[in-house]
Design a protein around this motif. Structure first.
Motif, short mmCIF file in Angstrom:
data_model
loop_
_atom_site.label_atom_id
_atom_site.label_comp_id
_atom_site.label_asym_id
_atom_site.label_seq_id
_atom_site.Cartn_x
_atom_site.Cartn_y
_atom_site.Cartn_z
N TYR A 73 0.82 -1.22 0.00
CA TYR A 73 0.00 0.00 0.00
C TYR A 73 0.85 1.26 0.00
O TYR A 73 0.35 2.36 -0.12
CB TYR A 73 -0.94 0.02 1.23
CG TYR A 73 -0.24 -0.31 2.52
CD1 TYR A 73 0.55 0.61 3.16
CD2 TYR A 73 -0.33 -1.59 3.07
CE1 TYR A 73 1.23 0.29 4.33
CE2 TYR A 73 0.33 -1.92 4.23
CZ TYR A 73 1.11 -0.97 4.86
OH TYR A 73 1.79 -1.29 6.00
N SER A 98 5.11 -0.59 12.80
CA SER A 98 4.06 -0.92 11.84
C SER A 98 4.05 -2.41 11.59
O SER A 98 5.08 -2.99 11.24
CB SER A 98 4.31 -0.18 10.53
OG SER A 98 4.41 1.20 10.81
N GLY A 127 10.04 6.71 4.71
CA GLY A 127 10.93 5.56 4.55
C GLY A 127 11.20 4.87 5.88
O GLY A 127 10.46 5.06 6.83
N MET A 145 -4.64 5.17 2.77
CA MET A 145 -4.84 6.49 2.16
C MET A 145 -4.30 6.51 0.72
O MET A 145 -3.33 5.82 0.43
CB MET A 145 -4.10 7.55 2.97
CG MET A 145 -4.64 7.72 4.37
SD MET A 145 -3.69 8.94 5.30
CE MET A 145 -3.36 8.03 6.78
N THR A 192 8.65 3.01 12.92
CA THR A 192 9.58 2.12 12.23
C THR A 192 8.88 0.84 11.81
O THR A 192 7.87 0.46 12.41
CB THR A 192 10.78 1.78 13.16
OG1 THR A 192 11.59 0.77 12.54
CG2 THR A 192 10.34 1.27 14.52
N1 SAM Z 1 8.86 2.61 7.52
C1 SAM Z 1 8.25 3.02 8.73
C2 SAM Z 1 7.04 2.19 9.04
O1 SAM Z 1 6.57 1.45 8.18
O2 SAM Z 1 6.58 2.28 10.18
C3 SAM Z 1 7.90 4.48 8.78
C4 SAM Z 1 7.32 5.11 7.56
S1 SAM Z 1 5.75 4.49 7.02
C5 SAM Z 1 5.47 5.47 5.58
C6 SAM Z 1 4.70 5.18 8.26
C7 SAM Z 1 3.32 4.60 8.38
O3 SAM Z 1 2.61 4.90 7.22
C8 SAM Z 1 3.27 3.08 8.54
O4 SAM Z 1 2.50 2.75 9.68
C9 SAM Z 1 2.57 2.61 7.28
O5 SAM Z 1 1.78 1.49 7.53
C10 SAM Z 1 1.75 3.82 6.92
N2 SAM Z 1 1.39 3.93 5.51
C11 SAM Z 1 2.19 3.91 4.41
N3 SAM Z 1 1.48 4.11 3.29
C12 SAM Z 1 0.18 4.26 3.67
C13 SAM Z 1 -1.03 4.51 2.99
N4 SAM Z 1 -1.08 4.65 1.67
N5 SAM Z 1 -2.16 4.62 3.72
C14 SAM Z 1 -2.15 4.51 5.08
N6 SAM Z 1 -1.04 4.27 5.78
C15 SAM Z 1 0.13 4.14 5.09
#
Ligand code: SAM
Ligand code: SF4
Length: 337
Positions: free
Chosen positions: A32, A126, A72, A196, A103
């Protein structure tokens, strides 16, 4: 440190929370979040750790009291622990109240004790599934056992863990009860997030992924007694408590509920763009002003103030017309989730 006037946006919201993406790179490729063949930014476009330290320190001077490091994957950025150590001086001085990170957990086993030494008390990890095969499918490149070891190491270091789970239609729907039970029995909080519409994710289809948290909550209520909590964090989450498990559950519902009126945060991308709203394309370039003024902070302070004065009222994400409306071209990993 001499404090400057607080950052107040045009809707009278006090901005005291900064999220900083320190890299757009990641060792996972969650379906996603990224396409499998992501193109990452040339390294020279990223802020150096020294630049990140400087700009975070300026924000703290302007009243930011909570700093979340994200990406990231923040823990794959070389030198990141030195960055945490350096920023922790603001915890020691009392100017910063909380230093934390989000993270994927892959590097936590290695880094948890040092993060704890830097004053990190809570971490969001996550994790969307407890099934190793599904975990590989969702993250494409990740291994569940590595993340579980990381969580254990963090808890052993005295760090409190909150699990962030993206609610994914036909993917983790059947794990709702096992995830809540697992968090409760391991003394971890849990937050569910609606997917999202951010960034191109290749062949994966957003609407197929979207599972409304309203439906999720309904399913929880068939099993547990639920009370709504009044807790307000200025963030997008609302909280419920599953009485039987004594578990607090956060629900981040940008699609089924709008969460913007109490928003207290802004996001700095790894390239130094300040995003006043996660769900709008608006941004202010702080990298240029930072690089043009290597000594003098005043122009940077002014640029931050001007950017906050343009913070929009809210996002426009909407799936209700059975199509994606209000989507954003940049990936969450660039802006920092
Ligand atoms: N890599 C780290 C992680 O996965 O926790 C930190 C960055 S990640 C972009 C931060 C959060 O954004 C994560 O909990 C991930 O599940 C969520 N995330 C990423 N893309 C998303 C999306 N399109 N819609 C909702 N949550 C999203
Ligand atoms: Fe990486 Fe986090 Fe995006 Fe997954 S959600 S690909 S772990 S940045």
């Amino acid at each position: 440190m001499a404090k400057l006037p607080k950052l107040i946006d045009p809707f009278d919201r006090s901005i005291d929370y900064l999220r900083v993406s320190v890299t757009d790179r990641c060792d996972f490729r969650c379906v996603y979040c990224m396409s499998e063949n992501m193109t990452f930014l040339p390294k020279k476009q990223l802020l150096s750790l020294e630049e990140l330290d400087r700009i975070c320190s300026i924000f703290i001077k302007q009243g930011i009291t909570k700093l979340r490091i994200t990406g990231g994957e923040p823990l794959v950025r070389r030198g990141i622990i030195d960055f945490f150590k350096s920023i922790s001086r603001h915890l020691d001085s009392g100017d910063l109240k909380e230093l934390t990170l989000t993270t994927n957990g892959s590097q936590l086993e290695k880094f948890a004790p040092r993060l704890a030494e830097c004053g990190v008390k809570r971490i969001n990890v996550s994790l969307d599934t407890l099934d190793p095969n599904k975990f590989s499918q969702i993250t494409r490149w990740g291994r569940l056992s590595q993340v579980l070891k990381g969580i254990e190491a963090a808890q052993k270091s005295g760090i409190r863990i909150k699990i962030n789970t993206v609610a994914l239609k036909n993917t983790n729907e059947d794990e709702l009860l096992s995830l809540t039970n697992w968090c409760a029995s391991n003394d971890m909080d849990l937050t569910f997030i609606e997917v999202m519409p951010m960034g191109d994710i290749g062949n994966e289809k957003r609407l197929d992924q979207y599972w409304s948290l309203e439906e999720l909550q309904q399913r929880l209520s068939q099993k547990y007694k639920i009370v709504n909590l009044d807790e307000k964090t200025g963030g997008p989450a609302r909280y419920i408590k599953l009485i039987d498990l004594n578990l607090k559950v956060g629900l981040i519902t940008p699609l089924s509920h709008n969460f913007c009126e109490s928003c207290n945060r802004v996001r700095l991308s790894c390239t130094g763009q300040l995003h006043q709203c996660l769900g709008q394309e608006d941004e202010a370039d702080l990298r240029n002003v930072l690089r043009q003024n290597p000594i003098e902070d005043e122009p940077v302070i002014k640029a931050i103030k001007n950017a906050i004065a343009l913070k929009p009222k809210g996002h426009d994400f909407d799936y209700s017309r059975k199509s994606i409306f209000g989507g954003i071209s940049r990936h969450m990993s660039h802006t920092g989730g």
